[in-house]
Design a protein around this motif. Structure first.
Motif, PDB file in Angstrom:
ATOM      1  N   VAL A 199      37.093  34.073  43.019  1.00 57.15           N
ATOM      2  CA  VAL A 199      36.300  35.104  43.691  1.00 57.15           C
ATOM      3  C   VAL A 199      34.825  34.938  43.354  1.00 57.15           C
ATOM      4  CG1 VAL A 199      36.033  37.590  44.053  1.00 57.15           C
ATOM      5  CG2 VAL A 199      38.279  36.660  43.424  1.00 57.15           C
ATOM      6  N   LYS A 200      33.967  35.059  44.352  1.00 52.43           N
ATOM      7  CA  LYS A 200      32.533  35.039  44.109  1.00 52.43           C
ATOM      8  C   LYS A 200      32.181  36.131  43.122  1.00 52.43           C
ATOM      9  CE  LYS A 200      30.817  33.121  48.487  1.00 52.43           C
ATOM     10  NZ  LYS A 200      30.011  33.406  49.698  1.00 52.43           N
ATOM     11  N   ASN A 201      31.319  35.806  42.169  1.00 53.37           N
ATOM     12  CA  ASN A 201      30.989  36.755  41.109  1.00 53.37           C
ATOM     13  C   ASN A 201      30.510  38.102  41.641  1.00 53.37           C
ATOM     14  OD1 ASN A 201      31.701  35.022  39.073  1.00 53.37           O
ATOM     15  ND2 ASN A 201      29.615  34.343  38.640  1.00 53.37           N
ATOM     16  N   ASP A 202      29.682  38.067  42.694  1.00 56.99           N
ATOM     17  CA  ASP A 202      29.152  39.337  43.192  1.00 56.99           C
ATOM     18  C   ASP A 202      30.183  40.125  43.996  1.00 56.99           C
ATOM     19  OD1 ASP A 202      29.238  37.851  45.525  1.00 56.99           O
ATOM     20  OD2 ASP A 202      27.068  37.811  45.842  1.00 56.99           O
ATOM     21  N   ALA A 203      31.367  39.547  44.219  1.00 55.31           N
ATOM     22  CA  ALA A 203      32.431  40.262  44.930  1.00 55.31           C
ATOM     23  C   ALA A 203      33.564  40.680  44.004  1.00 55.31           C
ATOM     24  CB  ALA A 203      32.987  39.388  46.054  1.00 55.31           C
ATOM     25  N   VAL A 204      33.479  40.285  42.719  1.00 60.03           N
ATOM     26  CA  VAL A 204      34.576  40.555  41.788  1.00 60.03           C
ATOM     27  C   VAL A 204      34.818  42.046  41.605  1.00 60.03           C
ATOM     28  CG1 VAL A 204      35.261  40.426  39.364  1.00 60.03           C
ATOM     29  CG2 VAL A 204      34.450  38.377  40.538  1.00 60.03           C
ATOM     30  N   ALA A 205      33.774  42.810  41.386  1.00 62.14           N
ATOM     31  CA  ALA A 205      33.940  44.243  41.122  1.00 62.14           C
ATOM     32  C   ALA A 205      34.635  44.942  42.290  1.00 62.14           C
ATOM     33  CB  ALA A 205      32.577  44.891  40.849  1.00 62.14           C
ATOM     34  N   ASN A 206      34.204  44.628  43.506  1.00 64.60           N
ATOM     35  CA  ASN A 206      34.805  45.247  44.681  1.00 64.60           C
ATOM     36  C   ASN A 206      36.261  44.820  44.846  1.00 64.60           C
ATOM     37  OD1 ASN A 206      34.463  46.845  47.221  1.00 64.60           O
ATOM     38  ND2 ASN A 206      34.976  44.863  48.136  1.00 64.60           N
ATOM     39  N   TYR A 207      36.519  43.516  44.646  1.00 63.69           N
ATOM     40  CA  TYR A 207      37.894  43.021  44.765  1.00 63.69           C
ATOM     41  C   TYR A 207      38.785  43.653  43.704  1.00 63.69           C
ATOM     42  CZ  TYR A 207      41.888  39.881  44.474  1.00 63.69           C
ATOM     43  OH  TYR A 207      43.170  39.377  44.424  1.00 63.69           O
ATOM     44  N   LYS A 208      38.298  43.701  42.471  1.00 63.51           N
ATOM     45  CA  LYS A 208      39.078  44.291  41.381  1.00 63.51           C
ATOM     46  C   LYS A 208      39.419  45.754  41.674  1.00 63.51           C
ATOM     47  CE  LYS A 208      38.714  45.196  36.364  1.00 63.51           C
ATOM     48  NZ  LYS A 208      40.004  44.617  35.936  1.00 63.51           N
ATOM     49  N   GLU A 209      38.446  46.498  42.168  1.00 64.24           N
ATOM     50  CA  GLU A 209      38.687  47.909  42.484  1.00 64.24           C
ATOM     51  C   GLU A 209      39.746  48.052  43.578  1.00 64.24           C
ATOM     52  OE1 GLU A 209      36.305  51.907  44.097  1.00 64.24           O
ATOM     53  OE2 GLU A 209      35.232  49.995  43.826  1.00 64.24           O
ATOM     54  N   ASN A 210      39.618  47.264  44.637  1.00 61.96           N
ATOM     55  CA  ASN A 210      40.547  47.372  45.766  1.00 61.96           C
ATOM     56  C   ASN A 210      41.969  46.970  45.379  1.00 61.96           C
ATOM     57  OD1 ASN A 210      38.760  48.341  47.737  1.00 61.96           O
ATOM     58  ND2 ASN A 210      38.037  46.282  48.223  1.00 61.96           N
ATOM     59  N   ILE A 211      42.096  45.860  44.656  1.00 65.50           N
ATOM     60  CA  ILE A 211      43.433  45.381  44.319  1.00 65.50           C
ATOM     61  C   ILE A 211      44.090  46.278  43.277  1.00 65.50           C
ATOM     62  CG2 ILE A 211      42.993  43.757  42.426  1.00 65.50           C
ATOM     63  CD1 ILE A 211      45.044  42.939  45.559  1.00 65.50           C
ATOM     64  N   GLU A 212      43.285  46.864  42.372  1.00 65.37           N
ATOM     65  CA  GLU A 212      43.852  47.745  41.358  1.00 65.37           C
ATOM     66  C   GLU A 212      44.220  49.108  41.929  1.00 65.37           C
ATOM     67  OE1 GLU A 212      41.325  47.842  37.906  1.00 65.37           O
ATOM     68  OE2 GLU A 212      42.086  45.891  37.197  1.00 65.37           O
ATOM     69  N   ASN A 213      43.640  49.465  43.066  1.00 66.99           N
ATOM     70  CA  ASN A 213      44.078  50.681  43.760  1.00 66.99           C
ATOM     71  C   ASN A 213      45.527  50.558  44.215  1.00 66.99           C
ATOM     72  OD1 ASN A 213      41.729  52.171  43.508  1.00 66.99           O
ATOM     73  ND2 ASN A 213      40.871  51.460  45.461  1.00 66.99           N
ATOM     74  N   VAL A 214      45.976  49.317  44.400  1.00 59.28           N
ATOM     75  CA  VAL A 214      47.350  49.068  44.845  1.00 59.28           C
ATOM     76  C   VAL A 214      48.274  48.794  43.665  1.00 59.28           C
ATOM     77  CG1 VAL A 214      48.837  47.600  46.277  1.00 59.28           C
ATOM     78  CG2 VAL A 214      46.500  48.146  47.037  1.00 59.28           C
ATOM     79  N   PHE A 215      47.841  47.963  42.732  1.00 58.69           N
ATOM     80  CA  PHE A 215      48.730  47.504  41.664  1.00 58.69           C
ATOM     81  C   PHE A 215      48.449  48.135  40.305  1.00 58.69           C
ATOM     82  CE2 PHE A 215      48.891  44.137  44.868  1.00 58.69           C
ATOM     83  CZ  PHE A 215      50.261  44.080  45.068  1.00 58.69           C
ATOM     84  N   GLY A 216      47.485  49.032  40.249  1.00 56.76           N
ATOM     85  CA  GLY A 216      47.266  49.784  39.024  1.00 56.76           C
ATOM     86  C   GLY A 216      46.097  49.304  38.190  1.00 56.76           C
ATOM     87  N   LYS A 217      45.603  50.190  37.366  1.00 51.98           N
ATOM     88  CA  LYS A 217      44.460  49.905  36.495  1.00 51.98           C
ATOM     89  C   LYS A 217      44.754  48.709  35.599  1.00 51.98           C
ATOM     90  CE  LYS A 217      41.607  52.079  32.885  1.00 51.98           C
ATOM     91  NZ  LYS A 217      40.361  51.499  33.377  1.00 51.98           N
ATOM     92  N   ASP A 218      43.763  47.832  35.469  1.00 46.13           N
ATOM     93  CA  ASP A 218      43.829  46.651  34.618  1.00 46.13           C
ATOM     94  C   ASP A 218      44.869  45.622  35.074  1.00 46.13           C
ATOM     95  OD1 ASP A 218      41.819  47.670  32.951  1.00 46.13           O
ATOM     96  OD2 ASP A 218      43.295  48.741  31.721  1.00 46.13           O
ATOM     97  N   SER A 219      45.292  45.701  36.326  1.00 40.01           N
ATOM     98  CA  SER A 219      46.206  44.673  36.847  1.00 40.01           C
ATOM     99  C   SER A 219      45.461  43.402  37.221  1.00 40.01           C
ATOM    100  CB  SER A 219      46.969  45.194  38.065  1.00 40.01           C
ATOM    101  OG  SER A 219      46.085  45.616  39.092  1.00 40.01           O
ATOM    102  N   CYS A 220      44.135  43.492  37.392  1.00 42.12           N
ATOM    103  CA  CYS A 220      43.315  42.329  37.728  1.00 42.12           C
ATOM    104  C   CYS A 220      42.583  41.852  36.473  1.00 42.12           C
ATOM    105  CB  CYS A 220      42.312  42.670  38.829  1.00 42.12           C
ATOM    106  SG  CYS A 220      41.215  41.309  39.279  1.00 42.12           S
TER     107      CYS A 220
END
Length: 426
Positions: free
Chosen positions: A391-412
């Protein structure tokens, strides 16, 4: 070796901060690792007494390309990561391994008894006994030790927690009794032997090799007894990309048959050509005989063989792209590798429970969340567990937030490529 309390004093005073930064590659992790090491040494002293000790480390791994091809003597690309197992260790003169892992009960393995114990299948005991047997079989020295082991390599998440443990035990035997002269490649082979023969899992050699050797490594298993191992340049930070591993919380329980079917079906195809492994079958000959094969083996076996040949190309493309500093082409090779795993290898969910498709959901959502900002693929053995995303560094935070909304906190987990395999940490 150093007195346990001296280690604690020096850790707390920052003596090892640079060393921890060197191993874990993230300044934000140095305080965490300092405390982790202090806690581990303290736990050892509580369990085994106040002694002189040494601290060993072996990392988990992330497969980059070459999914399920090592057992067919193929090419793979894998990397060690900055999640590891550490062991606080003291030698003994009783020829017994005394080991506590995490909060588990004490394990004791008598090194005078290195026969396979069927009652130990799929246990930590089997891995310890198997590694010891592998050392003995290869003519290396053995001896007893006491150890407290703690690991932050996620269990069942495709990061090879068992291979990290095998590499750790092998590195301990090498350090305590063989002057650290047992090569990382030999320790990897011994780890595979332990897992195949003693633990009872028919794995290839990639996991152990990545954990033991360390760094981003290309491995050619054409000659499985003498694999070609080459370090590959990797500058993820320079290219402004991060490696993310997403734990989809799928269970790896009852998946042994799914894993075992892959090499078995590939070997069925190879045997149609009078060979033992697909690497021995000419690619052109294979593709010109698809009709014949479909009358002899299942369509799934044919597809899995197609994956083998396509995946070999993906590994070579990924390696050459990194060596030529073409990160975009590297990402394309990773994307193509993931597509072949999903479509041809078919290891993104188990037919035993087709309604549970954590990995498939994670891949589908990641493609949506990432867009042009990264690529994703199934990670490790598959069928459950984790996916991988660059993942591009400047997109990591957004990706982490979106994916963890589905699979839970600290899943990424946002990880680094660790430069070391099994080592004496401090």
């Amino acid at each position: 070796m150093k007195a346990w309390n001296k280690y604690i004093e020096e850790l707390n005073s920052g003596v090892y901060s640079d060393r921890l930064m060197d191993i874990y590659l993230d300044s934000a992790l140095v305080p965490y690792q300092t405390k982790r090491y202090v806690d581990a040494v303290t736990k050892f002293a509580t369990l085994f007494g106040e002694k002189e000790v040494q601290i060993y480390s072996a990392p988990g791994r992330s497969e980059v390309s070459g999914n399920h091809t090592d057992h067919q003597h193929g090419h793979v690309l894998a990397t060690s990561i900055n999640l590891d197992a550490i062991g606080v260790v003291a030698p003994t003169n009783d020829n017994i391994v005394h080991l506590v892992s995490g909060e588990s009960d004490l394990i004791e393995i008598d090194l005078s008894d290195l026969f396979v114990n069927v009652d130990e299948k799929e246990t930590t005991n089997a891995l310890i006994r198997g590694v010891a047997a592998g050392f003995n079989k290869s003519g290396y020295k053995l001896g007893g030790f006491e150890a407290y082991v703690t690991s932050d390599v996620l269990v069942g998440a495709g990061m090879s927690s068992s291979a990290a443990f095998e590499s750790l035990i092998g590195t301990i035997f090498s350090g305590l009794y063989n002057d650290m002269q047992v090569s990382a490649i030999e320790i990897a082979k011994i780890g595979q032997y332990a897992e195949n023969v003693y633990f009872g899992k028919p794995c290839g050699l990639m996991d152990q090799m990545a954990c033991s050797v360390g760094g981003l490594v290309y491995i050619d298993f054409c000659d499985v007894n003498n694999p070609v191992v080459k370090k590959v340049p990797s500058d993820f930070e320079g290219n402004e990309y991060s490696l993310c591993i997403i734990d989809t919380k799928g269970s790896h329980a009852d998946l042994t048959d799914d894993y075992a079917a892959i090499p078995a079906e590939m070997k069925e195809v190879a045997k149609c050509f009078g060979k033992d492994f697909l690497r021995e079958v000419d690619k052109a000959e294979f593709f010109s005989n698809i009709a014949m094969l479909r009358n002899k083996v299942s369509d799934r076996a044919v597809l899995r063989a197609i994956h083998f040949y396509k995946e070999q190309e993906h590994v070579i493309n990924a390696v050459s792209s990194l060596e030529n500093n073409s990160f975009a082409d590297f990402l394309e090779a990773v994307k193509n590798s993931g597509a072949s795993s999903a479509k041809n290898l078919q290891n993104i969910y188990s037919l035993k429970n087709p309604h549970a498709q954590n990995v498939t959901v994670a891949l589908a959502l990641s493609e949506i969340f990432l867009g042009e900002n990264g690529v994703c693929r199934v990670h490790g053995g598959g069928f459950a567990g984790t996916i991988q995303a660059f993942v591009k560094n400047d997109a990591v935070a957004n990706y982490k937030e979106n994916i963890e909304n589905v699979f839970g906190k600290d899943s990424c987990h946002v990880l680094k490529v660790r430069p070391y395999g099994g080592i004496v940490a401090i």
